[in-house]
Design an enzyme around this catalytic site. Structure first.
Site, PDB file in Angstrom:
ATOM      1  N   HIS A 143       0.827  -1.220   0.000  1.00  0.00           N
ATOM      2  CA  HIS A 143       0.000   0.000   0.000  1.00  0.00           C
ATOM      3  C   HIS A 143       0.856   1.263   0.000  1.00  0.00           C
ATOM      4  CE1 HIS A 143      -3.384  -2.633   1.312  1.00  0.00           C
ATOM      5  NE2 HIS A 143      -2.427  -3.216   2.010  1.00  0.00           N
ATOM      6  N   LYS A 171      17.340  19.789 -12.854  1.00  0.00           N
ATOM      7  CA  LYS A 171      16.546  18.582 -13.082  1.00  0.00           C
ATOM      8  C   LYS A 171      17.293  17.493 -13.837  1.00  0.00           C
ATOM      9  CE  LYS A 171      12.630  17.898 -12.388  1.00  0.00           C
ATOM     10  NZ  LYS A 171      11.489  18.324 -13.148  1.00  0.00           N
ATOM     11  N   GLU A 194       9.601   6.823 -17.812  1.00  0.00           N
ATOM     12  CA  GLU A 194       8.289   7.452 -18.044  1.00  0.00           C
ATOM     13  C   GLU A 194       7.740   7.106 -19.423  1.00  0.00           C
ATOM     14  OE1 GLU A 194       8.171  11.685 -16.071  1.00  0.00           O
ATOM     15  OE2 GLU A 194      10.164  11.279 -16.825  1.00  0.00           O
ATOM     16  N   SER A 234      15.800  19.445 -17.889  1.00  0.00           N
ATOM     17  CA  SER A 234      14.702  20.377 -18.107  1.00  0.00           C
ATOM     18  C   SER A 234      15.234  21.584 -18.865  1.00  0.00           C
ATOM     19  CB  SER A 234      14.141  20.818 -16.752  1.00  0.00           C
ATOM     20  OG  SER A 234      13.456  22.055 -16.893  1.00  0.00           O
TER      21      SER A 234
END
Ligand code: ARG
Length: 469
Positions: free
Chosen positions: A162, A289, A296, A283
């Site tokens: 969880h 970044k 992804e 980025s």
């Protein structure tokens, strides 16, 4: 052979040519040309079968085979020949090429057969090869994960359920969990290939073939181990394509779960994983970044693969028996899903191999005493306390520690004894990450020994699976 100029595969009964827009709409050569090598192989086997039933002479078959050989070579050496062809579909292309090479003999090769069985045969052969190619890629990915598991053996992490910290596990155990899933994908790929392994040739357009060709000989020559049993079913069955798409959807789903784990682990909040430069991007705005784009994109592309499965299911739903032109819609999405899935698996293998881990962060999370609560309850069970009571007692211990604002392992024996007289000094010396890991020493568990055994089993099994693709 009476001065036929138009080499189209049909049209004798038509007065007028097709509408231009419709004609472009119904053509399939732009994508089904990918099946040309299979079409040529089928032509080879079929012409041999026609010789045995007296339609072609031995000399003609020789000529056909030589022409097919030359066509195959030209396809390789002269891509523009294929790209600029005005063929309607791959059957048209290969017949035109044969007629160009051999004159009317080229037309004889289509005796007794239909494009309906041809396309089903070509497509089955493609799926068999495609499944083997994907199997190789998935095995390579699994190997990369097993190697990582071996290299990181001994590093503990906080196992979660969880998304809440649950019990300590080994990082290697986590990696091997993903290997298990990919191995099931291999099983599914093999099942899809086995389903495709039946040769439709001899099914005709739908009714079978009036020439007594040796179907089993054709099948064997093409590498099939059996023939399809019912001609009507054979021209319209695309279950093998569904099976393959299901296997691909399974792979994509498993990849997206692995990707999600790594995306989370690479976040500053977790700090478990260190992204390799080779598989990350930056980025355009924020100089600091480094983004987990490889994972992804893998996660994101899963939608296309699942969509391909749903798409074909939807195309097949409600089709009447026998061949229908709708079935032409099976190929583009399957080709695309195959290409995408293979790209995803290969990038995942590279990115997984390059992934590094922050062992200190992982160990620190695993060392949270809360994760030892189950082990603490087990300590009570070993002293005769029924588990439900033990669970409750440890719950009270945790609550008391929380009330005092400290870790439960810092409570004194007196404080513990107030909750339960069963507690002894060794209780406070007992629980540790190492002891919790060691306790799960059964097969399939997360102890060092169990995981070491799993790694060596996987190495042997992946060798086998890699060799059998
Ligand atoms: N292009 C068709 C397909 O992909 C195969 C040939 C169709 N047969 C026909 N009778 N029009 O399914």
């Amino acid at each position: 052979m009476t001065g036929r100029k138009d080499t189209k595969l049909w049209g004798g009964r038509f007065d007028r040519p097709p509408d231009e827009r419709f004609d472009a709409f119904q053509r399939s050569f732009a994508f089904d040309r990918r099946l040309l090598p299979y079409e040529l192989a089928v032509n080879r086997a079929w012409s041999r079968a026609l010789e045995k039933v007296g339609v072609l002479t031995a000399a003609e078959v020789k000529q056909v085979h030589a022409a097919l050989e030359r066509i195959a070579q030209r396809i390789q050496s002269d891509p523009a020949w294929v790209e600029t062809s005005d063929a309607e579909d791959l059957h048209h292309f290969s017949e035109k090429a044969l007629v160009e090479a051999l004159g009317p003999l080229g037309w004889k090769v289509h005796t007794g057969r239909s494009r309906n069985e041809l396309i089903a045969t070509d497509f089955r052969l493609f799926v068999i090869d495609a499944a083997a190619e994907t199997q190789k890629a998935v095995v390579a990915l699994a190997k990369a994960l097993v190697e990582k598991a071996e290299a990181k053996l001994g590093v503990p992490m906080a196992g979660m359920t969880h998304m809440q910290r649950a019990q300590p596990i080994l990082l290697s155990h986590f990696l091997l969990a993903h290997v298990e899933a990919f191995a099931r994908d291999v099983t599914r790929l093999r099942a899809a290939a086995a389903g495709a392994d039946a040769c439709p040739m001899g099914s005709g357009a739908l009714a079978g073939c009036a020439f007594p060709v040796d179907r089993m000989a054709i099948a064997r020559e093409l590498g099939f181990s059996r023939i399809t049993a019912n001609s009507l079913d054979a021209v319209s069955d695309r279950d093998f394509a569904l099976d393959y798409l299901f296997a691909l959807a399974g792979i994509a789903t498993h990849l997206s779960r692995l990707a999600e784990d790594f995306v989370l682990f690479a976040s500053q909040e977790f700090g478990y994983a260190i992204l390799p430069d080779e598989y990350s991007t930056g980025s355009s705005l924020m100089p600091q970044k480094k983004n987990p784009d490889a994972w992804e994109l893998i996660r994101g592309k899963t939608g296309r693969i699942t969509a391909a499965l749903f798409g074909l299911l939807t195309t097949l739903k409600g089709l009447p028996s026998s061949y229908q032109r709708d079935l032409q819609e099976d190929k583009e999405t399957l080709f695309a899903a195959h290409d995408q899935a293979n790209g995803m698996v290969r990038v995942a293998a590279g990115a997984a191999a390059a992934m590094e881990f922050n062992a200190e962060r992982l160990r620190a999370a695993a060392s949270d005493p809360a994760l030892l609560a189950t082990e603490a309850a087990d300590w009570l069970v070993r002293r005769g306390v029924p588990f439900r009571q033990a669970h409750d007692v440890i719950g009270q211990v945790l609550r008391e520690a929380e009330r005092q604002g400290k870790q439960w392992t810092r409570l004194t024996l007196d404080e513990l004894k107030k909750i339960s007289p069963v507690f002894e000094r060794d209780f406070l010396e007992g629980p540790s990450v190492e002891s919790a890991l060691a306790a799960c020493s059964i097969p399939g568990g997360t102890s060092l020994e169990s995981v070491r055994a799993a790694i060596s089993q996987w190495k042997a099994r992946l060798e086998q699976l890699g060799a059998s693709a």
